[in-house]
Write an enzyme that holds these catalytic residues in place. Sequence first.
Site: not given
Ligand SMILES: NC(=O)c1ccc[n+]([C@@H]2O[C@H](COP(=O)([O-])OP(=O)(O)OC[C@H]3O[C@@H](n4cnc5c(N)ncnc54)[C@H](OP(=O)(O)O)[C@@H]3O)[C@@H](O)[C@H]2O)c1
Length: 352
Positions: A155
């Site tokens: 981001c």
């Molecule tokens: N937030 C942002 O603004 C943003 C922007 C660009 C990129 N990203 C990237 O996109 C990715 C997701 O970000 P997010 O903000 O959506 O994160 P998040 O809200 O923490 O969601 C990640 C999801 O992945 C699952 N998870 C967590 N640990 C896991 C594991 N060890 N193995 C398998 N599943 C797992 C969880 O779902 P369950 O527990 O239901 O399985 C969780 O809901 C990250 O790599 C982040 O760096 C985020």
Amino acid sequence: MSQTGKDRIAILGATGYGGGELLRLALQDPAVEVVFATSRNRAGTPVGKVHRNLDGVTNLAFSDPTHDQLLAECDFIFGALPHGASAEVLAPLVDAGKRVIDLSGDFRLKDPAEYKEWYGREHPRPDLLKSAVYGCPEANRAAIAGAQLVASPGCFATCINIALLPAAAEGLLSGRPGIVALTASSGAGAAVRETTHHPIRAESARAYKVLKHQHVPECVQLVRQAGSPAVEGMDFTPVSIPITRGILTIATAKLARKLSQGELNDLYELYYNREPFIKVLLDREPECQSVAATNYAEVRPRLTHSGELHAISTLDNLVKGGAGQGYQCYRIMSANQQDEAAPPLGWLGTWP
Ligand SMILES: NC(=O)c1ccc[n+]([C@@H]2O[C@H](COP(=O)([O-])OP(=O)(O)OC[C@H]3O[C@@H](n4cnc5c(N)ncnc54)[C@H](OP(=O)(O)O)[C@@H]3O)[C@@H](O)[C@H]2O)c1
């Protein structure tokens, strides 16, 4: 492709913020069928119970499909998992020939030593780094179209890239550009942490990961590739502020030659001329609210009083800075999609 002619997709990590935004976009896309919205812990729970904006919009429930089910039933797989876990889960799917779009940082850097330095762990599959395509449409559209594995940029990185790319492509950058970026709480994901807790965050501003944020090396890699190989690094200060969505970046950099303001404006307007989601502003300042919930980004290029570049950019971290950009890449990759900027990606946001 399904019998209806739609692209069948899976969203891994669909309970998170990035996964929720991917669902919001995909469920509105007539060319797409969401087959799996995966969760380790919430399988069987209706999607609308977690993402309440989707309550009543879909009957889909979270699921926990096997590797074989993903292979058999999906054309494209989106990863919205934390870094580290993402590479472990996605690599076998790439090995099996699936087309994958990863929102995590796991496949963005070409050099595994750099991954270790900035992410603090050995890369589990360094062999995949070379062929992974950095999913910045404004720099790599042709490569994205033919890619099997797309690493969607971070981001902060996207906001910084948009501020610097036209100058980088002109070979104007060198040394260490200085960046300050203000960011929203949703950038930290859905899990509750002290630093995203409302009473601590709501009426404060706080710098963090000062000069060591992991998005720096992907920006340096991109500006070098774009045409400014003399960039050595970036001095980047992220600052958390009390908004839910959005990033505002202020980037300053020495320029290799003297430009007039008119020449700088022309450079940015020409570079982004055909980009459906980049607005070059010459008569107002970029602001988070005008791009909130959209895939648009705004950038205003200026010269400082001493003739350096001063560029302000904004985007929504969850959309152009995350799920929206990943979805834009999928649109570029899919033969089933006619228009990269079609709704819902090309929809307007809200004001205020
Ligand atoms: N937030 C942002 O603004 C943003 C922007 C660009 C990129 N990203 C990237 O996109 C990715 C997701 O970000 P997010 O903000 O959506 O994160 P998040 O809200 O923490 O969601 C990640 C999801 O992945 C699952 N998870 C967590 N640990 C896991 C594991 N060890 N193995 C398998 N599943 C797992 C969880 O779902 P369950 O527990 O239901 O399985 C969780 O809901 C990250 O790599 C982040 O760096 C985020």
